[in-house]
Enzyme design. Structure first.
Site, PDB file in Angstrom:
ATOM      1  N   TRP A  87       0.786  -1.394  -0.341  1.00  0.00           N
ATOM      2  CA  TRP A  87      -0.263   0.261   0.058  1.00  0.00           C
ATOM      3  C   TRP A  87       0.520   1.627  -0.325  1.00  0.00           C
ATOM      4  O   TRP A  87       0.999   2.607  -0.007  1.00  0.00           O
ATOM      5  CB  TRP A  87      -0.719  -0.213   1.455  1.00  0.00           C
ATOM      6  CG  TRP A  87      -2.177   0.889   1.397  1.00  0.00           C
ATOM      7  CD1 TRP A  87      -2.793   1.024   0.952  1.00  0.00           C
ATOM      8  CD2 TRP A  87      -1.668   2.071   2.430  1.00  0.00           C
ATOM      9  NE1 TRP A  87      -3.691   2.385   0.999  1.00  0.00           N
ATOM     10  CE2 TRP A  87      -2.115   3.641   2.134  1.00  0.00           C
ATOM     11  CE3 TRP A  87      -0.583   3.061   3.158  1.00  0.00           C
ATOM     12  CZ2 TRP A  87      -2.670   3.985   2.509  1.00  0.00           C
ATOM     13  CZ3 TRP A  87      -0.389   4.509   4.069  1.00  0.00           C
ATOM     14  CH2 TRP A  87      -1.792   4.826   3.376  1.00  0.00           C
ATOM     15  N   HIS A  88       2.713   1.057   0.773  1.00  0.00           N
ATOM     16  CA  HIS A  88       3.004   2.531   1.158  1.00  0.00           C
ATOM     17  C   HIS A  88       3.568   2.367  -0.741  1.00  0.00           C
ATOM     18  O   HIS A  88       4.172   3.782  -0.452  1.00  0.00           O
ATOM     19  CB  HIS A  88       3.667   2.068   1.772  1.00  0.00           C
ATOM     20  CG  HIS A  88       3.104   2.426   2.993  1.00  0.00           C
ATOM     21  ND1 HIS A  88       2.538   1.249   3.419  1.00  0.00           N
ATOM     22  CD2 HIS A  88       3.506   3.447   4.249  1.00  0.00           C
ATOM     23  CE1 HIS A  88       2.132   1.783   5.206  1.00  0.00           C
ATOM     24  NE2 HIS A  88       2.509   3.110   4.957  1.00  0.00           N
ATOM     25  N   GLY A  89       3.892   1.648  -1.202  1.00  0.00           N
ATOM     26  CA  GLY A  89       4.420   1.807  -2.760  1.00  0.00           C
ATOM     27  C   GLY A  89       5.074   0.500  -3.252  1.00  0.00           C
ATOM     28  O   GLY A  89       4.955  -0.293  -2.810  1.00  0.00           O
TER      29      GLY A  89
END
Length: 249
Positions: A89-91
């Site tokens: 989700w963060h990258g």
């Protein structure tokens, strides 16, 4: 170590700005941080860090997958899925995936031994100081969190591994030859972090750290304390534009 506090101040800070701004318009947003660096295990940390995201993953991913009700293999699978998805989700970078996997590895022993719900209340509730056991648990949890943040902060996996390698090598001490200005700056920031962590410690039983601190003090002392905090923020705030770290997510 400084990044550990930087990302907390950054994300917790702008969450508080969002909560405060929303209240001006009549909306009550949920609290997003609950003194996470005082956690005694990684399960408690994730109940206190980025609460809006972790509860969303719990309700819409972890529980629909079966949560911790299934067999051993299902528990392991679900734990890794939720943390790997959190990393993704963060990258779309392997550093975030490894960061998520590390947290899954930290969390799994607690889940398998059914100790993941041990520390629900805030640490040392009603006391000024934690017990030796609580202090040790907080120290270990904090160290594990800092180690995981290396992968979160690194530009690549090789960058993170090189960084960790330097920490555990004699070359670590080669970097201690700072100039006087750099030493003074590091000491000043360290003292500033210590001060604000003390504010959080003594206000940890409230929803927000300064919510009840000083309410029983005489008015000049209380307002002097508030003014001192505002003064410190003004003294050390950056004058050039510095976007929030978490805006990239």
């Amino acid at each position: 170590l400084f990044f550990t506090f930087q990302i907390y101040g950054d994300f917790s800070g702008y969450s508080d700005i969002a909560i405060g701004t929303s209240r001006l318009f009549g909306f009550d947003l949920m609290r997003n941080f609950a003194f996470p660096y005082f956690s005694r295990d990684i399960a408690e940390f994730w109940r206190r860090w980025h609460i809006s995201l972790s509860t969303w993953f719990r309700d819409y991913l972890y529980i629909p997958l079966g949560g911790s009700k299934g067999g051993l293999s299902m528990k392991i699978r679900n734990t890794f899925i939720i943390f790997l998805v959190s990393g993704f989700w963060h990258g779309a970078n392997w550093t975030f995936i490894i960061w998520g996997a590390l947290n899954a590895i930290y969390f799994l022993p607690l889940l398998l031994t059914k100790n993941n719900r041990n520390n629900i209340e805030i640490v040392a509730k009603g006391k000024y100081l934690p017990s030796l056991r609580e202090f040790t648990s907080m120290g270990i949890t904090f160290a594990l969190t800092v180690l995981a943040w290396i992968f979160f902060r690194a530009e690549s996996v090789s960058h993170a591994l090189d960084y960790i390698g330097e920490i555990f090598s004699s070359s670590l001490f080669d970097h201690l030859n700072f100039s006087f200005y750099e030493k003074r700056k590091a000491l000043t920031i360290g003292l500033l972090v210590l001060f604000f962590m003390m504010v959080e410690w003594f206000g940890r039983e409230s929803q927000f750290a300064t919510a009840e601190i000083g309410l029983k003090w005489k008015r000049p002392l209380r307002w002097g304390f508030y003014a001192g905090i505002v003064f410190l923020i003004g003294m050390f705030m950056q004058t050039e534009e510095s976007p929030f770290i978490y805006f990239q997510f």
